[in-house]
Structure formats: structure tokens, C-alpha cells
Design a protein around this motif. Structure first.
Motif, short mmCIF file in Angstrom:
data_model
loop_
_atom_site.label_atom_id
_atom_site.label_comp_id
_atom_site.label_asym_id
_atom_site.label_seq_id
_atom_site.Cartn_x
_atom_site.Cartn_y
_atom_site.Cartn_z
N TYR A 387 71.49 90.64 34.61
CA TYR A 387 72.16 89.22 34.73
C TYR A 387 71.34 88.40 33.76
CZ TYR A 387 72.73 84.50 36.41
OH TYR A 387 73.13 83.29 36.62
N PHE A 388 71.98 87.36 33.11
CA PHE A 388 71.10 86.63 32.18
C PHE A 388 71.67 85.26 32.20
CE2 PHE A 388 70.77 84.40 28.11
CZ PHE A 388 69.73 84.46 27.99
N ASP A 389 71.00 84.03 32.23
CA ASP A 389 71.62 82.80 32.55
C ASP A 389 70.61 82.02 31.48
OD1 ASP A 389 72.65 80.45 33.02
OD2 ASP A 389 71.95 80.07 34.83
N GLY A 390 71.37 81.63 30.20
CA GLY A 390 70.41 80.67 29.24
C GLY A 390 70.98 79.61 28.95
N GLU A 391 70.37 78.61 28.64
CA GLU A 391 70.70 77.43 27.82
C GLU A 391 69.91 77.10 26.75
OE1 GLU A 391 69.25 73.12 29.49
OE2 GLU A 391 70.99 73.36 30.32
N SER A 392 70.53 76.84 25.66
CA SER A 392 70.07 76.63 24.19
C SER A 392 70.59 75.28 23.87
CB SER A 392 70.51 77.69 23.35
OG SER A 392 69.92 77.50 22.14
N CYS A 393 69.90 74.20 23.33
CA CYS A 393 70.01 72.92 23.22
C CYS A 393 69.54 72.51 21.83
CB CYS A 393 69.91 72.00 24.20
SG CYS A 393 70.89 72.26 25.74
N GLY A 394 69.92 71.45 21.20
CA GLY A 394 69.44 70.94 19.92
C GLY A 394 69.73 69.82 19.29
N GLN A 395 69.09 69.09 18.68
CA GLN A 395 69.59 67.83 17.70
C GLN A 395 68.85 67.51 16.54
OE1 GLN A 395 69.11 64.09 20.19
NE2 GLN A 395 68.48 63.08 18.28
N TYR A 396 69.69 67.43 15.64
CA TYR A 396 68.97 67.03 14.13
C TYR A 396 69.82 65.82 13.69
CZ TYR A 396 72.93 69.33 11.91
OH TYR A 396 74.16 69.71 11.60
N ASP A 397 68.96 64.96 12.93
CA ASP A 397 69.33 63.96 12.02
C ASP A 397 69.42 64.17 10.73
OD1 ASP A 397 70.06 62.16 14.39
OD2 ASP A 397 67.88 61.90 14.82
N ALA A 398 70.39 64.65 10.09
CA ALA A 398 70.24 64.66 8.63
C ALA A 398 70.28 63.44 7.74
CB ALA A 398 71.27 65.82 8.15
N ILE A 399 69.32 62.75 7.19
CA ILE A 399 69.25 61.86 6.63
C ILE A 399 69.54 61.93 4.97
CG2 ILE A 399 67.52 59.96 5.60
CD1 ILE A 399 65.91 60.84 8.34
N TYR A 400 70.60 61.23 4.73
CA TYR A 400 70.87 61.40 3.29
C TYR A 400 70.79 60.16 2.35
CZ TYR A 400 74.44 62.56 -0.57
OH TYR A 400 75.03 62.62 -1.63
N LYS A 401 69.92 60.33 1.37
CA LYS A 401 69.75 59.31 0.55
C LYS A 401 69.31 58.09 0.94
CE LYS A 401 72.18 61.46 -3.45
NZ LYS A 401 73.30 61.28 -4.57
N ALA A 402 68.54 58.11 2.23
CA ALA A 402 68.17 56.98 2.86
C ALA A 402 68.94 55.75 3.48
CB ALA A 402 66.74 56.17 2.10
N PHE A 403 70.20 56.19 3.19
CA PHE A 403 71.33 55.08 3.87
C PHE A 403 72.25 55.51 4.60
CE2 PHE A 403 73.48 56.94 0.22
CZ PHE A 403 74.79 57.13 0.55
N LEU A 404 72.33 56.81 5.06
CA LEU A 404 73.08 57.51 5.89
C LEU A 404 72.37 58.40 6.68
CD1 LEU A 404 75.98 57.43 6.57
CD2 LEU A 404 76.73 58.91 5.11
N THR A 405 72.85 58.76 8.04
CA THR A 405 72.37 59.71 8.98
C THR A 405 73.76 60.30 9.57
OG1 THR A 405 70.26 58.63 9.23
CG2 THR A 405 70.84 60.30 10.77
N PHE A 406 73.46 61.79 9.32
CA PHE A 406 74.58 62.62 10.10
C PHE A 406 73.99 63.05 11.37
CE2 PHE A 406 75.78 62.23 5.79
CZ PHE A 406 77.12 62.12 5.68
N GLU A 407 74.28 62.99 12.68
CA GLU A 407 73.63 63.21 14.02
C GLU A 407 74.43 64.45 14.23
OE1 GLU A 407 72.66 61.74 17.98
OE2 GLU A 407 71.53 60.93 16.48
N VAL A 408 73.84 65.63 14.68
CA VAL A 408 74.40 66.66 15.53
C VAL A 408 73.52 67.08 16.69
CG1 VAL A 408 75.34 69.03 15.42
CG2 VAL A 408 75.74 67.35 13.49
N SER A 409 74.11 67.07 17.83
CA SER A 409 73.40 67.66 18.93
C SER A 409 74.33 68.28 19.74
CB SER A 409 72.74 66.38 19.68
OG SER A 409 73.72 65.24 20.08
#
Length: 747
Positions: A387-409
Motif C-alpha cells: 500500500y502506498f499513499d503519497g502527496e506531491s505538491c509544488g509551486q513556481y513563479d516564472a519571471i519573464y523579462k522582469a515585467f510578467l510572472t507566470f505562476e503554476v502551482s
């Protein structure tokens, strides 16, 4: 290093013809345990089939490197094991110091983002480690490390389609012992290790521990002033690790073992080496200065992020074994682990924020395994429930040319159940057969947030001094649930030609879990598991009481590979990137091991791996309702055609103690670091390592001097291929030439 077009030839027919000869079976590397007989060839024991067996009698392609060989070779981290296992890649991943990139026989996982499952399973004392973050294990209190090549679906289950790596720690017995060891080397290396065991109740209850402080200055520096306002070292090391073990043996038939381990890695994030100059000039942005140029020193870098990094990992396990009688035994392994990583990855490696990605990762897992095992003169059976029970989470903020941030979490969580059995039966003294099967049912749930924001956004407040994260309302773009089940078989036959030779043939299957796209931009469906089908032919043999020749040939088909493709939807007629089962590949190869005990004191070993692997299908939407096959544009990454290792060991006995002089030369042929063809090619290279070990006459003092990468080869082990953003082709490199002196005392 090259990053230009290059044609590639395949030699599958020639290999196949060569391998149909008499030599064929699993390569194994010996440890330095005491010789089993007068021949000088060492007896090696492994648990590749979840029971202790002599390696020469196990019809599995497995490499075993024992504690003495690790010490005598000055091997301090698990990634160095790749030198001894053919067709194997174990390397520090890009941008971090403790994330593992593992490929065996061309099967692995290039992207370590949460949600993507590994293709090579990592185990510590039979406990599966689900995520690659923190999986670059430093070698502490280890008995041996085993590398199992090929799908291990029947006994080890999901995510072992390439193979499995087992980190086996020492069991305790005997009197009280303490071991102290210190290592000093160039680049300011200082490693201090202490390990011990004590019998609380003689022959009944033992307590053991191991502690290690591992530090080293950087091989290079982050030049200029980083965002945290200070100059920082690049490729440094700052790790503290500890392990506690309690063993209880109340009766001869009953055994308990509790393990707890913790690792804190505060090494800096790794800065990459630009292979192309930035397309941003100082005239366009004065802040970039010289950071956009190609640097002379491959270990120097620039970053517009803070350069600190942290990985915290801990886990515990409880193993109980009961021997019912001479034939039957039961075993239980209960375990839990958790990991947290905070990292800063500068994809463009300049002083301006062209493409910067601060990120958070976390995972937790709980597992339970029950085994019922049987063994007599004719039948060996291993069976169990898992039996296996796992939780895998994360978040990153991709900062593009200092004026736009793409966030994925998001999170990708799984719960799975499995039942398995594998047995070998001796029909005669010479002929036996192995049958195995595993049934797995897995449920996965996932959610993804994906959006973009004007300006610069970091994962949380105070990551950057005086920064306060905006109050952003998050909406899930994906919220999914899916269940899969899979039956994975194994069939093998073995024939014992005589006491010194065995031949075998086997078929095995493995699968990598289905998953949801961790970068999804819509509520897209999950992808199904990947499947690997593999056949092997082999021989294990010993000749003239001095020569061991073992080899294997294999062929595999890897289907339903999970790749991104552009898919049209009513909401988005132009198409969107989705994850799909659109890839397939195949491989054929050979693995050979030769050991020659020339005299009682002189030993030679040679290992060779050759693989011919290629994609046979990768589908891309053609914009007209169909798909094009673009497999010619892709290659199997992190997989050289040729790997080879040749080593020599010479023992010298004197009145001042014993000396063991050793050396090895490890060669990796040309390979590509990313799967898009001809993006970044690492030329073939060789590493020469030399060492001398001294053991005092009383056996309490030891000393060793090791010189690694004697010729100071430069070789890339990871890359980021974002050429469409600021000429962003970035490489990360293996260790330069290092020298270290280790002194140990045992009492």
C-alpha cells in the motif's frame, strides 16, 4: 561539447549478431567482502529478488557495490555508482545539488517537476522514495548499493520501468563499535563522520547511529552581486545527515528494526554556464554588464535571484520479520517519509531577470508492505501486499523579462494497492523456471493553478528581503481524478550447465504511473501509464578458479510515453499544449562484466555497456485533424551508446600494515542531454581515478588518499534548452579534479 546538427548511426543488427554467441547475462560488480573460496573471486550476496541470494545464482541483471569497495574507491555519493553499472546514468539534476537524474537502459524521467513520475525506483532498506528531490544520497553507514537493470514490475511495482536502485544499510551484531572518519581535500572540503553501535542487551537489543557533516567550498562563484546582496559560491556543499537504528531480536525466529534518518542540505543553488551569449546587450540594459557573455570558467555563473537553497528530508521505517519454521517466513515494512525543497533557478544566468524561476516542492508518503515467503530445496517464493499513499505538491513563479510572472502551482497525489508473487521452481538439478506477477490499482487526484500576473511575483513574502507577496486569488484550471489498474508479469527459465555456469532467458514488464499534466492550462484529461516490455538472455560463468565472465543482452519496447502535444479544442481552435501518450521508443543492448584474479594480490575488472536506442514514434497535431510523426527530431537523452569501466586493485602486505592501491578509468560515449535532437551534445569523455588505502596492523587505523578526475575533464551532466528566450542554452557540469585525504579510527 557540441550543440549543432549531427547524424547518428545505429548498429542494432551488428550487436544482435554478436550477442547470439555464448556470452550473455547480467553484469555485476564485486564488493570487497572476504573471498568465498581459494580462487580469489569474491562471493557476492544481493537481495535483488527480495531474498538474500548469491549473485552468481540470481538470473537478474544487477550491480552490487559493497562497503569496502565504496571506501577503497573514495566513493562518497550515490551518483558515482554509475561508473560500475553499464548503461546507467545517475547524475545531479540541473539547477540543484540533490535532485537525481536516473536513467537505466535509456529509460528514466528528464523533468523532475511534481506530477511527473520517475522511471527508476530508489529504495532505502526496501522503502520506496517517490520523488527525485533529495534522492542524491550521500553514502553513510551503507552495507552495499545494488543497481537492478531492466523492468522490475513484478517484485518492485510501479515506476521501475528502467530499473531500481537499492541503498542497503548495515545490520548490527557483536560488541560495541565506534568509527570516526575525517576527510580533508581541495576546494576546502571537510567531511566528518561518526558511526557506532552498542548492545543494550547482549545478542538481543542494539542501538546504532551515524552522523555526518559534509562541507565544501564552491568550484566556482556567482559573480557580481546577487539579489540577496552578497557574493556566493557556486557548486558548494553544506549537508548534515543523521541516522538512528534500533534492532531487537527477542528470539531466534523474530527480528525488529526501526530506522530514522534526516538530511538537511543548505548548499547553494547551482548556477549554469551559458553556451551562447545573451541577446541583451549592455546598451539595451546596462544592468546586464558582462553577465550575458559566455564565461571562461564553466563553474562561474551569474544570477539575479538569491543563491541560497534548502532541502530537508526525513523518514522512518519499522521492519518486522518472523521465521515461522524452516520454510515459511513473514515480513512487514511500515514507513513514512517527507521532503521539502526551496530553490532559486536562474534559467538565463544573467544579472537581469530575463527568465528566473523560484520554486517550492514538498512531498509526503506512507507505505505498508506485508510479505509471505517460502523456501525449500526446490521452490523459492516471495509474495506480498503493498500500500502506498503519497502527496506531491509544488509551486513556481516564472519571471519573464522582469515585467510578467507566470505562476503554476498544484498537487499530484496518488494512492495505490498491489498484490504480487514471484517464485522459482527447480524441475531438475539443472533446469528451473521463474514466474512472477503483480496486480496494481492506483487512484490519482490532481489540481493545477496556472495564471500570469503583471510584474514580479515570488512564492511567498520575505523570500526576497522587504518583498510582500500580492494577495492573489487562485482558481484551479485543472481538478481531476483517475484510476488505473495494471497486471505486470515476469517469466524466466534458467539452466545450470555445470557448477560454474548458468544460462537464462526472461521476459518482464513494468509500468510508470499515469498522471495529470502539472503545467496544465485547462481541465485536460489524465494520461495513461507508460509500459516497458523487455526480454533478456544471459550467462553467468567462472573459469579456471580465477576468471569470472558474466554478460546479458536485452531488448525493450517503451510504449505510451507521456509527452506534450498541441491539441485543438472548441474553446481554443488554435490549439493548446496538452500531455498525452504520444511517444514510443525501443532499445537493444549488451552488458558485460569480466573479473580476473591474476594473483592473490592483483585483481583486474572490466565492465562494458552498449545500447542502441531510438524513438519510434512521437505524434504532433498537424492542424487538420490528424497527427504527424516527428520522432526523427528526438533522441533518448542521458544515454550514451557506450559505457565502460576498467579497474585494477593491488594488495601489498608490509610490517607497517596493509596497502591497497587501486585505480579505474571510466568512459562515457557521446550523449545528448535533452530529448530534442542536437540541442546539446556532450562528447565522449573518460575519468581517471587513483587511490591508495592503508590499514594498520591492528586494524583500528585507516588512511586513504584519492585523486578523482585526474585529467580534469570537463563534462556536462544537465542542461536547460530555452534557446528561444535570450539564447538560453545552459549547461551544468560534473566535478573537476579533486584530491582528498581520509583518516579513520575504529574502537
Amino acid at each position: 561539447m557540441k550543440h549543432h546538427n549531427r547524424n547518428r548511426s545505429y548498429l542494432a543488427l551488428a550487436i544482435t549478431a554478436a550477442l547470439t554467441s555464448n556470452l550473455a547475462l547480467a553484469q555485476e560488480t564485486t564488493d570487497a567482502s572476504p573471498a568465498a573460496n581459494d580462487s580469489g573471486l569474491e562471493r557476492i550476496e544481493v537481495t535483488a529478488r527480495k531474498s538474500l541470494e548469491t549473485l552468481q545464482n540470481v538470473p537478474v541483471a544487477v550491480t552490487s557495490v559493497g562497503a569496502e569497495q565504496l571506501a577503497q574507491g573514495g566513493i562518497s555519493v550515490m551518483t558515482e555508482i554509475q561508473q560500475f553499472s553499464p548503461n546507467t546514468t545517475l547524475q545531479n539534476s540541473r539547477g540543484t545539488n540533490s535532485t537525481l537524474t536516473a536513467f537505466i537502459r535509456g529509460v528514466g524521467q528528464e523533468d523532475p517537476l511534481w506530477g511527473y513520475e520517475p522511471g527508476v525506483g530508489i529504495y532505502v532498506d526496501d522503502v520506496y522514495i517517490a520523488r527525485p528531490q533529495g534522492a542524491v544520497l550521500d553514502i553513510i553507514d551503507v552495507e552495499r548499493i545494488e543497481v537492478l537493470r531492466g523492468p522490475q514490475g513484478s517484485l518492485y511495482g510501479k515506476n521501475t520501468i528502467g530499473g531500481a536502485i537499492k541503498y542497503v544499510t548495515k545490520k548490527m551484531s557483536g560488541d560495541m563499535e565506534f568509527d570516526l572518519k575525517a576527510t580533508l581535500g581541495n576546494y576546502g572540503r571537510q567531511d566528518y563522520k561518526v558511526a557506532g553501535k552498542m548492545p543494550v542487551i547482549d545478542d538481543k537489543l542494539y542501538v546504532g547511529f551515524a552522523l555526518a557533516s559534509l562541507t565544501r567550498d564552491g568550484y566556482g562563484d556567482f559573480l557580481g552581486t546577487t539579489l540577496d546582496g552578497q557574493d556566493s559560491e557556486n557548486y558548494n556543499k553544506d549537508i548534515f545527515a543523521g541516522r538512528v537504528t534500533v534492532e531487537f531480536i527477542p528470539t531466534d525466529d523474530l527480528f525488529f528494526r526501526f530506522n530514522y534518518d534526516q538530511t538537511n542540505d543548505d548548499s547553494n543553488s547551482k548556477g549554469g554556464h551559458r553556451l551562447l551569449a545573451s541577446d541583451i546587450s549592455p546598451e539595451d540594459n546596462p544592468a546586464i554588464g558582462d553577465s550575458g557573455a559566455v564565461q571562461d570558467d564553466i563553474y562561474n555563473s551569474y544570477s539575479s535571484l538569491p543563491t541560497w537553497n534548502t532541502v530537508e528530508s526525513e523518514g522512518w521505517s519499522l521492519t518486522a520479520e518472523y521465521y515461522i519454521n524452516d520454510f515459511w517466513s513473514i515480513k512487514s515494512v511500515t514507513a513514512a517519509r517527507e521532503n521539502a525543497s526551496v530553490t532559486n533557478i536562474d534559467f538565463d544566468n544573467t544579472l537581469v531577470q530575463t527568465f528566473d524561476v523560484p520554486a517550492l516542492y514538498s512531498d509526503e508518503q506512507v507505505s505498508q508492505e506485508f510479505q509471505l515467503n517460502y523456501s525449500d530445496d526446490n521452490l523459492t517464493l516471495v509474495s506480498g501486499l503493498y500500500y502506498f499513499d503519497g502527496e506531491s505538491c509544488g509551486q513556481y513563479d516564472a519571471i519573464y523579462k522582469a515585467f510578467l510572472t507566470f505562476e503554476v502551482s498544484g498537487c499530484n497525489n496518488s494512492e495505490s494497492y498491489a498484490a504480487y508473487a514471484q517464485g522459482s521452481y527447480n524441475f531438475t538439478d539443472k533446469f528451473s523456471m521463474t514466474l512472477g506477477a503483480r496486480y496494481t490499482e492506483e487512484e490519482k487526484t490532481a489540481w493545477v493553478f496556472n495564471d500570469n500576473f503583471g510584474g514580479i511575483v515570488y512564492p511567498y513574502s520575505d523570500w526576497i528581503p522587504d518583498y510582500v507577496r500580492p494577495d492573489l486569488e487562485k482558481t484551479k484550471v485543472l481538478d481531476g481524478n483517475e484510476t488505473w489498474s495494471r497486471f505486470t508479469p515476469k517469466v524466466g527459465v534458467e539452466y545450470q550447465v555445470n557448477d560454474d555456469m548458468m544460462v537464462f532467458a526472461s521476459y518482464s514488464q513494468g509500468f510508470k504511473s499515469g498522471t495529470f499534466n502539472p503545467r496544465a492550462s485547462s481541465n485536460e484529461p489524465a494520461v495513461n501509464p507508460e509500459i516497458v516490455d523487455s526480454i533478456e538472455l544471459g550467462i553467468k560463468s567462472e573459469w579456471f578458479d580465477q576468471l569470472r565472465v558474466n554478460a546479458t543482452i536485452f531488448a525493450l519496447e517503451h510504449s505510451d510515453r507521456q509527452y506534450k502535444s498541441i491539441v485543438q479544442t472548441p474553446e481554443n481552435p488554435a490549439g493548446e499544449s496538452r500531455l498525452g501518450n504520444i511517444g514510443a521508443s525501443e532499445a537493444i543492448g549488451i552488458e558485460l562484466d569480466v573479473e580476473y584474479a591474476a594473483t592473490d594480490n592483483l585483481n583486474f575488472n572490466f565492465a562494458l555497456g552498449y545500447i542502441d536506442s531510438e524513438f519510434t514514434e512521437i505524434l504532433e497535431y498537424d492542424g487538420d485533424g490528424g497527427y504527424n510523426d516527428i520522432s526523427d527530431s528526438y533522441v533518448i537523452a542521458n544515454t550514451p551508446d557506450l559505457t565502460a569501466n576498467v579497474g585494477v586493485t593491488y594488495d601489498i602486505e608490509t610490517n607497517f600494515g596493509s596497502f591497497i592501491v587501486n585505480g579505474n578509468y571510466y568512459y562515457r560515449g557521446e550523449y545528448q542531454l535533452v530529448e530534442v535532437r542536437d540541442t546539446l551534445i556532450q562528447d565522449g569523455y573518460g575519468l581517471l581515478n587513483l587511490g591508495v588505502n592503508w590499514y594498520s596492523p591492528e586494524g583500528d587505523w585507516t588512511a586513504a588518499l584519492h585523486w578523482k578526475n585526474v585529467t580534469d575533464e570537463e563534462y556536462a551532466v544537465g542542461a536547460y534548452p530555452y534557446g528561444h528566450i535570450d539564447n538560453g542554452l545552459i549547461a551544468y557540469y560534473g566535478d573537476p579534479s579533486t584530491v582528498a585525504l581520509t583518516v579513520g579510527y575504529s574502537f
